[in-house]
Design an enzyme around this catalytic site. Structure first.
Site, PDB file in Angstrom:
ATOM      1  CG  ASN A 182      38.504  28.502  29.797  1.00  0.00           C
ATOM      2  OD1 ASN A 182      38.875  29.669  29.939  1.00  0.00           O
ATOM      3  ND2 ASN A 182      39.327  27.540  29.427  1.00  0.00           N
ATOM      4  CE  LYS A 183      42.135  31.726  32.467  1.00  0.00           C
ATOM      5  NZ  LYS A 183      41.891  31.820  31.022  1.00  0.00           N
ATOM      6  CB  THR A 184      38.300  29.377  38.888  1.00  0.00           C
ATOM      7  OG1 THR A 184      38.875  30.679  39.031  1.00  0.00           O
ATOM      8  CG2 THR A 184      39.413  28.372  38.630  1.00  0.00           C
TER       9      THR A 184
END
Length: 382
Positions: A182-184
């Protein structure tokens, strides 16, 4: 779920990139890892070197080992963070010193950190909370004043900028990014280290794979099998499968950041009249990565945090909490927190906070639904 907490920003390009690696029959660290490192170093800029690894936790561990952290040393760590930030300090037998947050940014409070500097303090590990950069000039001044190494936990902050420079493009010892789902940007699992110090980069490359002085692609793809072990290293290398996905994701990273930013601005407008604490926006010369969108219920919000989370879930809206502070976790509270430690900002935020769905492809209709549900809660209509 009507509004999932998160959806990855992926399409056929990632599928094809990963498929090509599988068809090549070279799956572990190899040419794609090297290409990903080169692309990431160019993206961050400033002449950094990039070292890709299998998690940001691995990167933080390698960074602390490379700066020479020793048993009994102390490292300043924000209490409002994921446990990995502090646990890597313990990997090396050092002591994490927990510090409260700034009430506006939720980044580490440097004034409070200064009060906890002692003769054994060796480093500070700031977290760019939710993707909002720390005050980089103040951080540099703090580190110079107290003669500390800076290892940035930039897990939330790839694509963020301060005064026109990407996070990672600084004179700090090391910055570490996360590529968790779910990171950038994501490689599924994975992370990367960037540094301008060639000696640190060389040490981390060796320690990344068992302390072996040559990587697998050099040994098995036309090179000599022979190698030497020069240190007791770790098994932290990234696979070419993950790196191939990372190359595609990095190419879309700025587009994803803009979409996250646009969605965050929509939330700020939709929620501005509700009894909520809303996250700080970045100063005009700074880019927020908007990894997550945390809010906190104010005193006049009629529902508790738990009631609010349950109502959102019942409405089909995914939520989370970032974070239960470390000093309120059993291991850290029982072993690494002094009796007189106080963390009022982190405590207050945790007790009232929840994190709303935010991802590049979230629709305005989904955001309106989230806002309408919160408004109904605020008006006691549900």
């Amino acid at each position: 779920m009507k509004v999932p907490f998160f959806e990855p920003f992926t399409d056929h390009r990632e599928v094809e990139a990963v498929s090509e690696v599988i068809r090549s029959h070279w799956l572990t660290s190899g040419p794609n890892c090297q290409a990903f490192e080169n692309a990431l170093a160019e993206y961050v800029g400033g002449g950094v070197e990039a070292i890709v690894v299998n998690s940001a936790t691995a990167g933080l561990h390698l960074a602390l080992e490379a700066i020479g952290l020793q048993p009994g040393d102390e490292v300043l760590v924000p209490t409002l963070t994921f446990t990995a930030t502090a646990e890597v300090v313990r990997y090396l037998g050092a002591r994490p010193i927990l510090v409260d947050s700034d009430p506006v940014t939720l980044n580490i409070d440097l004034a409070l950190a200064a009060k906890k500097v002692g003769p054994k303090t060796r480093a500070i590990m700031p977290v760019h909370f939710a993707g909002l950069p720390c005050d980089m000039p103040e951080l540099a001044k703090f580190a110079e004043t107290h003669n500390l190494a800076v290892v940035e936990d930039a897990a939330h902050a790839l694509t963020a900028e301060y005064a026109g420079k990407k996070i990672g493009d600084s004179d700090n010892a090391v910055s570490v990014f996360s590529f968790y789902a779910n990171k950038t940007m994501t490689t599924g699992e994975g992370g990367a280290i960037v540094t301008k110090d060639p000696a640190l980069a060389a040490r981390m490359r060796v320690m990344r794979t068992h302390g072996i002085d040559r990587d697998a692609s050099n040994r098995f793809k036309g090179g000599s099998w022979e190698y030497d072990v020069v240190a007791p290293g770790f098994k932290y290398n990234m696979t070419d499968i993950a790196a191939a996905m990372g190359i595609v994701q990095l190419d879309k990273a700025d587009q994803a950041r803009q979409l996250r930013n646009d969605a965050a601005l929509v939330y700020l407008e939709l929620l501005k009249d509700l009894p909520l604490w809303l996250p700080a926006v970045a100063p005009s010369d700074t880019l927020h990565a908007w990894h997550i969108f945390p809010v906190a219920l104010l005193d006049d919000f009629p529902a508790t945090r738990e009631e609010t989370i349950e109502a959102l879930k019942q409405a089909g809206i995914g939520v989370s909490v970032h974070y239960r502070p470390l000093h309120r976790m059993t291991y850290w509270s029982e072993n690494w927190t002094d009796a007189d430690d106080q963390f009022p900002v982190a405590d207050r935020h945790y007790e009232c906070s929840l994190t709303l769905p935010l991802f590049p492809t979230i629709s305005r209709e989904q955001q309106q639904y989230v806002a309408d549900t919160l408004k109904k809660l605020a008006l006691k209509e549900i």
